[in-house]
Design a protein around this motif. Structure first.
Motif, PDB file in Angstrom:
ATOM      1  N   GLY A  79      23.321  -7.683  18.200  1.00 40.12           N
ATOM      2  CA  GLY A  79      23.922  -8.880  17.613  1.00 40.12           C
ATOM      3  C   GLY A  79      24.232  -9.908  18.684  1.00 40.12           C
ATOM      4  O   GLY A  79      24.416  -9.564  19.851  1.00 40.12           O
ATOM      5  N   VAL A  80      24.284 -11.184  18.289  1.00 37.06           N
ATOM      6  CA  VAL A  80      24.594 -12.269  19.222  1.00 37.06           C
ATOM      7  C   VAL A  80      25.620 -13.202  18.604  1.00 37.06           C
ATOM      8  O   VAL A  80      25.764 -13.290  17.385  1.00 37.06           O
ATOM      9  N   MET A  81      26.350 -13.888  19.490  1.00 35.85           N
ATOM     10  CA  MET A  81      27.328 -14.892  19.063  1.00 35.85           C
ATOM     11  C   MET A  81      27.260 -16.048  20.055  1.00 35.85           C
ATOM     12  O   MET A  81      28.046 -16.140  20.988  1.00 35.85           O
ATOM     13  N   PRO A  82      26.270 -16.939  19.889  1.00 34.03           N
ATOM     14  CA  PRO A  82      26.070 -18.012  20.875  1.00 34.03           C
ATOM     15  C   PRO A  82      27.254 -18.969  20.934  1.00 34.03           C
ATOM     16  O   PRO A  82      27.877 -19.295  19.923  1.00 34.03           O
ATOM     17  N   LYS A  83      27.556 -19.396  22.133  1.00 32.21           N
ATOM     18  CA  LYS A  83      28.694 -20.284  22.367  1.00 32.21           C
ATOM     19  C   LYS A  83      28.405 -21.701  21.876  1.00 32.21           C
ATOM     20  O   LYS A  83      27.309 -22.232  22.096  1.00 32.21           O
ATOM     21  N   ASP A  84      29.358 -22.285  21.209  1.00 28.69           N
ATOM     22  CA  ASP A  84      29.336 -23.702  20.815  1.00 28.69           C
ATOM     23  C   ASP A  84      28.230 -24.075  19.826  1.00 28.69           C
ATOM     24  O   ASP A  84      27.960 -25.259  19.622  1.00 28.69           O
ATOM     25  N   VAL A  85      27.586 -23.088  19.190  1.00 28.80           N
ATOM     26  CA  VAL A  85      26.485 -23.420  18.282  1.00 28.80           C
ATOM     27  C   VAL A  85      26.983 -24.200  17.065  1.00 28.80           C
ATOM     28  O   VAL A  85      26.246 -25.016  16.498  1.00 28.80           O
ATOM     29  N   ASP A  86      28.239 -24.020  16.681  1.00 30.43           N
ATOM     30  CA  ASP A  86      28.796 -24.771  15.549  1.00 30.43           C
ATOM     31  C   ASP A  86      28.864 -26.263  15.845  1.00 30.43           C
ATOM     32  O   ASP A  86      28.813 -27.084  14.923  1.00 30.43           O
ATOM     33  N   GLU A  87      28.997 -26.592  17.134  1.00 32.79           N
ATOM     34  CA  GLU A  87      29.084 -28.003  17.518  1.00 32.79           C
ATOM     35  C   GLU A  87      27.708 -28.586  17.860  1.00 32.79           C
ATOM     36  O   GLU A  87      27.380 -29.703  17.463  1.00 32.79           O
ATOM     37  N   THR A  88      26.906 -27.818  18.568  1.00 32.05           N
ATOM     38  CA  THR A  88      25.609 -28.340  18.996  1.00 32.05           C
ATOM     39  C   THR A  88      24.585 -28.341  17.869  1.00 32.05           C
ATOM     40  O   THR A  88      23.684 -29.183  17.846  1.00 32.05           O
ATOM     41  N   LEU A  89      24.719 -27.371  16.943  1.00 39.72           N
ATOM     42  CA  LEU A  89      23.749 -27.194  15.848  1.00 39.72           C
ATOM     43  C   LEU A  89      22.320 -27.129  16.379  1.00 39.72           C
ATOM     44  O   LEU A  89      21.388 -27.643  15.760  1.00 39.72           O
ATOM     45  N   ASP A  90      22.184 -26.476  17.530  1.00 37.78           N
ATOM     46  CA  ASP A  90      20.869 -26.343  18.140  1.00 37.78           C
ATOM     47  C   ASP A  90      19.969 -25.497  17.240  1.00 37.78           C
ATOM     48  O   ASP A  90      20.294 -24.335  16.956  1.00 37.78           O
ATOM     49  N   PRO A  91      18.845 -26.041  16.775  1.00 36.70           N
ATOM     50  CA  PRO A  91      17.998 -25.292  15.832  1.00 36.70           C
ATOM     51  C   PRO A  91      17.496 -23.962  16.382  1.00 36.70           C
ATOM     52  O   PRO A  91      17.423 -22.979  15.638  1.00 36.70           O
ATOM     53  N   GLY A  92      17.153 -23.945  17.665  1.00 36.47           N
ATOM     54  CA  GLY A  92      16.672 -22.704  18.254  1.00 36.47           C
ATOM     55  C   GLY A  92      17.747 -21.625  18.274  1.00 36.47           C
ATOM     56  O   GLY A  92      17.480 -20.452  17.981  1.00 36.47           O
ATOM     57  N   GLN A  93      18.967 -22.002  18.618  1.00 37.16           N
ATOM     58  CA  GLN A  93      20.071 -21.040  18.642  1.00 37.16           C
ATOM     59  C   GLN A  93      20.399 -20.543  17.236  1.00 37.16           C
ATOM     60  O   GLN A  93      20.694 -19.360  17.041  1.00 37.16           O
ATOM     61  N   ILE A  94      20.359 -21.454  16.267  1.00 38.97           N
ATOM     62  CA  ILE A  94      20.650 -21.059  14.889  1.00 38.97           C
ATOM     63  C   ILE A  94      19.583 -20.090  14.382  1.00 38.97           C
ATOM     64  O   ILE A  94      19.889 -19.080  13.749  1.00 38.97           O
ATOM     65  N   ASP A 140      36.562 -20.753  11.113  1.00 45.23           N
ATOM     66  CA  ASP A 140      36.023 -20.926  12.465  1.00 45.23           C
ATOM     67  C   ASP A 140      34.725 -20.130  12.614  1.00 45.23           C
ATOM     68  O   ASP A 140      34.409 -19.263  11.800  1.00 45.23           O
ATOM     69  N   HIS A 141      33.977 -20.435  13.647  1.00 46.44           N
ATOM     70  CA  HIS A 141      32.714 -19.733  13.931  1.00 46.44           C
ATOM     71  C   HIS A 141      31.866 -19.604  12.650  1.00 46.44           C
ATOM     72  O   HIS A 141      31.352 -18.540  12.328  1.00 46.44           O
ATOM     73  N   TRP A 142      31.701 -20.709  11.975  1.00 45.98           N
ATOM     74  CA  TRP A 142      31.145 -20.645  10.622  1.00 45.98           C
ATOM     75  C   TRP A 142      29.690 -20.202  10.586  1.00 45.98           C
ATOM     76  O   TRP A 142      29.268 -19.534   9.633  1.00 45.98           O
ATOM     77  N   LEU A 143      28.921 -20.505  11.610  1.00 49.61           N
ATOM     78  CA  LEU A 143      27.526 -20.051  11.615  1.00 49.61           C
ATOM     79  C   LEU A 143      27.437 -18.555  11.914  1.00 49.61           C
ATOM     80  O   LEU A 143      26.629 -17.841  11.306  1.00 49.61           O
ATOM     81  N   TYR A 144      28.251 -18.075  12.841  1.00 48.18           N
ATOM     82  CA  TYR A 144      28.293 -16.627  13.087  1.00 48.18           C
ATOM     83  C   TYR A 144      28.737 -15.889  11.833  1.00 48.18           C
ATOM     84  O   TYR A 144      28.153 -14.867  11.449  1.00 48.18           O
TER      85      TYR A 144
END
Length: 220
Positions: A79-94, A140-144
């Motif tokens: 499993g992964v929990m990338p940092k700041d992905v909720d703010e960056t909305l980086d497509p690759g990270q998502i 919080d951490h809504w994408l995770y």
């Protein structure tokens, strides 16, 4: 131990909870096969195999390895929990977040089931209480959270497709690991002992359970 020894595959076992499970399960007398991305022997008492869980070819190679013959239970702790992905909305990270946390664990379980349906009885996946929609009070951490909710839903679908399989999504607790951080509630050993009890319990029903590491049911 209280239950008969099993042959157990532990996926994502190079550190943290996964490595703790390998040590505890093998110490309890189970025959353990473990995976890591680099095939290094993090615990010399068990067989280590390479796996890139997001790679279809790697999953297929693992499932077809003769050293998995006789596997009765699979534990998937990747499993992964990338940092700041909720703010960056980086497509690759998502994409990687949902692929790693929700899609690949189910795909791997299906690959192994196709090869080892005659012996495989159970699949345990490390989920998260943060994937519970009913218990989400903070947002919080809504994408995770969404990725872990997707895992629970996909695992429930796995159990519906294969009613003979005992499927568990287990929240390991808030654990002092690289992901959980130093301020977490419990140490790895506490989480692992509860998870080992779940894995070795030989539960017959229900064939799907979303619970914490103590076996206490959690709401979806």
């Amino acid at each position: 131990m209280g239950n008969s020894p099993q042959k157990i595959l532990v996926v994502g076992a190079s550190r943290g909870i996964g490595l703790g499970l390998v040590k505890a399960l093998s110490g309890d007398g189970h025959q353990v096969v473990a995976t890591s991305r680099d095939e290094a022997r993090y615990e010399p008492a068990v067989v280590w195999l390479p796996l890139e869980i997001n790679d279809r070819t790697s999953r297929g190679t693992l499932a077809g390895d003769d050293r998995l013959i006789g596997t009765e239970h699979v534990v998937i702790s990747a499993g992964v929990m990338p940092k700041d992905v909720d703010e960056t909305l980086d497509p690759g990270q998502i994409f990687n977040l949902f692929l790693t946390n929700a899609v690949s664990p189910i795909a791997l379980a299906e690959d192994i089931l196709r090869k080892h349906a005659d012996t495989l009885r159970g699949v345990t996946m490390l989920g998260s209480i943060m994937g519970s929609v009913g218990l989400n009070r903070l947002g919080d951490h809504w994408l995770y959270r969404a990725s872990k909710a997707a895992l629970t839903s996909a695992a429930r679908s796995l159990s519906a497709r294969h009613p003979q399989l005992i499927v568990t999504v287990a929240h390991p607790g808030w654990v002092k690991t690289d992901m959980g951080g130093a301020d977490a509630d419990i140490d790895v050993d506490t989480s692992v002992r509860g998870l080992v009890t779940l894995v070795s319990s030989e539960r017959k029903s229900p064939n799907f359970l979303f619970c914490n590491y103590l076996g206490e049911t959690l709401p979806y």
